[in-house]
Write a protein that holds these residues in place. Structure first.
Motif, PDB file in Angstrom:
ATOM      1  N   PHE A  86     -39.342  25.155  80.741  1.00 45.78           N
ATOM      2  CA  PHE A  86     -39.882  24.037  80.881  1.00 45.78           C
ATOM      3  C   PHE A  86     -38.843  22.793  80.523  1.00 45.78           C
ATOM      4  O   PHE A  86     -38.340  22.040  81.389  1.00 45.78           O
ATOM      5  CB  PHE A  86     -41.418  23.488  80.137  1.00 45.78           C
ATOM      6  CG  PHE A  86     -41.718  22.290  79.965  1.00 45.78           C
ATOM      7  CD1 PHE A  86     -42.395  21.562  81.356  1.00 45.78           C
ATOM      8  CD2 PHE A  86     -41.822  21.590  78.978  1.00 45.78           C
ATOM      9  CE1 PHE A  86     -42.469  20.063  81.184  1.00 45.78           C
ATOM     10  CE2 PHE A  86     -42.097  20.035  78.874  1.00 45.78           C
ATOM     11  CZ  PHE A  86     -42.484  19.443  80.131  1.00 45.78           C
ATOM     12  N   LEU A  87     -38.574  23.089  79.287  1.00 49.10           N
ATOM     13  CA  LEU A  87     -37.614  21.917  78.821  1.00 49.10           C
ATOM     14  C   LEU A  87     -36.230  22.058  79.666  1.00 49.10           C
ATOM     15  O   LEU A  87     -35.436  21.063  80.008  1.00 49.10           O
ATOM     16  CB  LEU A  87     -37.213  22.167  77.391  1.00 49.10           C
ATOM     17  CG  LEU A  87     -38.472  21.725  76.189  1.00 49.10           C
ATOM     18  CD1 LEU A  87     -38.124  22.161  74.960  1.00 49.10           C
ATOM     19  CD2 LEU A  87     -38.567  20.241  76.457  1.00 49.10           C
ATOM     20  N   ASN A  88     -35.684  23.091  79.522  1.00 49.50           N
ATOM     21  CA  ASN A  88     -34.527  23.521  80.574  1.00 49.50           C
ATOM     22  C   ASN A  88     -34.607  22.726  81.934  1.00 49.50           C
ATOM     23  O   ASN A  88     -33.423  22.241  82.617  1.00 49.50           O
ATOM     24  CB  ASN A  88     -34.027  24.869  80.673  1.00 49.50           C
ATOM     25  CG  ASN A  88     -33.412  25.506  79.290  1.00 49.50           C
ATOM     26  OD1 ASN A  88     -32.450  24.616  78.843  1.00 49.50           O
ATOM     27  ND2 ASN A  88     -33.541  26.542  78.971  1.00 49.50           N
ATOM     28  N   ALA A  89     -35.868  22.933  82.642  1.00 55.22           N
ATOM     29  CA  ALA A  89     -36.131  22.448  83.825  1.00 55.22           C
ATOM     30  C   ALA A  89     -36.051  21.193  84.002  1.00 55.22           C
ATOM     31  O   ALA A  89     -35.560  20.477  84.843  1.00 55.22           O
ATOM     32  CB  ALA A  89     -37.146  23.237  84.504  1.00 55.22           C
TER      33      ALA A  89
ATOM     34  N   PRO B 234     -30.547  22.691  73.111  1.00 57.80           N
ATOM     35  CA  PRO B 234     -29.746  21.918  71.969  1.00 57.80           C
ATOM     36  C   PRO B 234     -29.285  20.622  72.830  1.00 57.80           C
ATOM     37  O   PRO B 234     -27.925  20.288  72.767  1.00 57.80           O
ATOM     38  CB  PRO B 234     -28.715  22.708  71.472  1.00 57.80           C
ATOM     39  CG  PRO B 234     -28.465  23.825  72.377  1.00 57.80           C
ATOM     40  CD  PRO B 234     -29.671  24.118  73.376  1.00 57.80           C
ATOM     41  N   ASN B 235     -30.184  20.038  73.324  1.00 53.41           N
ATOM     42  CA  ASN B 235     -29.814  18.749  74.089  1.00 53.41           C
ATOM     43  C   ASN B 235     -30.342  17.628  73.281  1.00 53.41           C
ATOM     44  O   ASN B 235     -31.659  17.745  72.748  1.00 53.41           O
ATOM     45  CB  ASN B 235     -30.390  18.852  75.304  1.00 53.41           C
ATOM     46  CG  ASN B 235     -29.891  17.813  76.393  1.00 53.41           C
ATOM     47  OD1 ASN B 235     -30.100  16.429  75.928  1.00 53.41           O
ATOM     48  ND2 ASN B 235     -29.584  18.094  77.503  1.00 53.41           N
TER      49      ASN B 235
ATOM     50  N   ASP C 138     -32.781  13.103  62.660  1.00 57.45           N
ATOM     51  CA  ASP C 138     -31.797  12.732  63.748  1.00 57.45           C
ATOM     52  C   ASP C 138     -32.352  13.110  65.019  1.00 57.45           C
ATOM     53  O   ASP C 138     -31.644  12.920  66.154  1.00 57.45           O
ATOM     54  CB  ASP C 138     -30.171  13.387  63.411  1.00 57.45           C
ATOM     55  CG  ASP C 138     -30.242  14.783  63.240  1.00 57.45           C
ATOM     56  OD1 ASP C 138     -31.311  15.261  62.897  1.00 57.45           O
ATOM     57  OD2 ASP C 138     -29.327  15.570  63.567  1.00 57.45           O
ATOM     58  N   ARG C 139     -33.165  14.255  64.975  1.00 55.04           N
ATOM     59  CA  ARG C 139     -33.759  14.715  66.369  1.00 55.04           C
ATOM     60  C   ARG C 139     -35.174  14.347  66.611  1.00 55.04           C
ATOM     61  O   ARG C 139     -35.893  14.667  67.488  1.00 55.04           O
ATOM     62  CB  ARG C 139     -33.776  16.257  66.533  1.00 55.04           C
ATOM     63  CG  ARG C 139     -32.287  16.917  66.418  1.00 55.04           C
ATOM     64  CD  ARG C 139     -31.653  16.653  67.715  1.00 55.04           C
ATOM     65  NE  ARG C 139     -32.217  17.553  69.002  1.00 55.04           N
ATOM     66  CZ  ARG C 139     -31.817  18.770  69.232  1.00 55.04           C
ATOM     67  NH1 ARG C 139     -30.935  19.451  68.445  1.00 55.04           N
ATOM     68  NH2 ARG C 139     -32.361  19.292  70.313  1.00 55.04           N
ATOM     69  N   THR C 140     -35.469  12.905  65.787  1.00 58.76           N
ATOM     70  CA  THR C 140     -36.779  12.549  66.059  1.00 58.76           C
ATOM     71  C   THR C 140     -36.670  11.229  66.927  1.00 58.76           C
ATOM     72  O   THR C 140     -35.678  10.430  66.769  1.00 58.76           O
ATOM     73  CB  THR C 140     -37.363  12.302  64.735  1.00 58.76           C
ATOM     74  OG1 THR C 140     -37.640  13.238  63.891  1.00 58.76           O
ATOM     75  CG2 THR C 140     -38.554  11.407  64.896  1.00 58.76           C
TER      76      THR C 140
END
Ligand code: DNO
Length: 387
Positions: free
Chosen positions: A223-226, A270-271, A300-302
């Protein structure tokens, strides 16, 4: 951080002018009238955005753009549903609404056994009683082999403390609390109009037969890659809400529950547009999580912060704690120092001073949340004065 508030749309009895008076700066909302899985048109998005802006506020966060069950379990129509999701995202991007909270919890969005647990001071809180939850699972849902998912002590409490005081009314309340009242308002699977929620719930559970944590993770990555190309094009930040409570329940896998889970979904895609809603409350409902360490590690990823915190008992029961809990002070300090630009909302505050008569969605009182916002605002002001 930006002070935001979860508002349930123009029918919410807590109005935007009320929110301006109490210092809210940004709104967190969803297009609740659009059924799960349908496209959010640019027209509908702009209508909501304009309404909010006419009241001197901004639409800071979408919570949630719900992910359909079929995307989660990998059904035959998942690509079609993902295409629709991408169109909704693009429309939000075009309108400039760029922080999107969602969750990847199968079937149940969040779970509590008691929505009015009395506090000594006369207020009430949400509460999770593990033995009552086991009673629901084993005696009401009658899930095959459910017993093996509970430790001996929980089963003993269920037999000796819960079962003797349960009657038809008690069972009905448990069903309402666990699968109805906490779900409908979050665009969940079960609403107050469903005549046989337990039956419906069983058929939803069946959809996940054969889906373990690994498979669910694979589906989340798919889902995320799409959707990442759309997020890049419109600079949209996706932020998954941790599982509440942060552990597998009712035989369903859960994959955003702890440090290694968070690391895993961030590494899988990792985006920077793939990020986290730091819900301190959900994560702190698991005794395995060191909430302050997690805040520091994942700041940092929040992309969005939920300010609340739970107290877990040795037997696994948990209750929402005060927004002045020292751990929450440290979490707020961490984000206020490292990511002051993030939107933050308070969550799951007590019912108080007449809230209980207003029929608010569970966890979303007015006075309780106003007090909590005052507390968190005070923490933020103190942190800033120390800079
Ligand atoms: C409950 C909320 C959740 C949350 C969704 C996000 O009060 O924290 O309903 O909004 O899981 O998708």
């Amino acid at each position: 951080m930006e002070k935001t508030w979860r508002w349930f749309g123009p029918n919410d009895t807590i109005t935007l002018p009320m929110l301006r008076q109490i210092g809210v700066e940004g709104i967190v909302t969803s297009l609740h009238h659009i059924p799960n899985g349908e496209v959010w048109t640019l027209e509908e998005v702009n209508k909501m955005k304009d309404f909010i802006e006419q009241h001197g506020l901004r639409w800071s966060v979408v919570e949630s753009l719900p992910v359909s069950e079929s995307i989660k379990y990998g059904g035959h129509d998942r690509d079609e549903l993902i295409e629709k999701y991408k169109i909704s995202l693009a429309n939000l991007g075009k309108a400039g609404v760029k922080t999107i909270c969602y969750n990847f919890m199968p079937v149940l969005d969040w779970a509590r056994t008691d929505l009015d647990y009395p506090n000594p001071d006369g207020t009430t809180n949400l509460y999770f009683n593990r033995a009552e939850f086991a009673y629901f699972d084993i005696n009401i849902l009658k899930r095959h082999d459910a017993k093996k998912d509970y430790d001996e002590e929980t089963l003993r409490r269920m037999r000796e403390e819960v079962a003797p005081r349960m009657d038809k009314e008690g069972e009905k309340r448990l069903v309402e609390n666990i699968i109805v009242k906490t779900q409908g308002f979050v665009n969940g699977n079960i609403s107050e109009n469903d005549l046989n929620p337990v039956e419906k719930f069983r058929s939803l559970l069946n959809l996940y037969e054969g889906i373990d944590a690994e498979k669910l993770r694979e589906n989340m990555t798919y889902f995320l890659n799409a959707i990442m190309p759309v997020c890049e094009e419109y600079d949209i930040n996706m932020c998954v809400h941790p599982d509440d409570p942060p552990m597998p329940i009712l035989g369903l896998p859960r994959i955003v529950t702890c440090d290694s889970d968070i690391q895993a979904f961030l590494d899988a895609v990792p985006n920077p547009h793939n990020g986290l809603t730091f819900c301190a409350g959900s994560l702190s409902a698991g005794a395995h999580n060191d909430i302050v360490a997690l805040a520091k590690k994942y700041a940092d990823r929040t992309h969005f912060v939920h300010a609340r915190i739970c107290n877990v008992q040795p037997n696994g029961d948990f209750k929402e704690s005060t927004h002045l809990d020292p751990r929450l002070i440290e979490v707020v300090r961490t984000f206020e120092n490292l990511r002051p630009e993030l939107p933050m909302r308070v969550d799951h505050a007590p019912l108080m001073l007449g809230d209980e008569k207003k029929g608010y969605n569970a966890g979303y009182s007015f006075h309780g949340r106003m007090l909590a916002l005052g507390m968190v605002s005070g923490i933020m002001a103190t942190v800033n004065s120390e800079k």
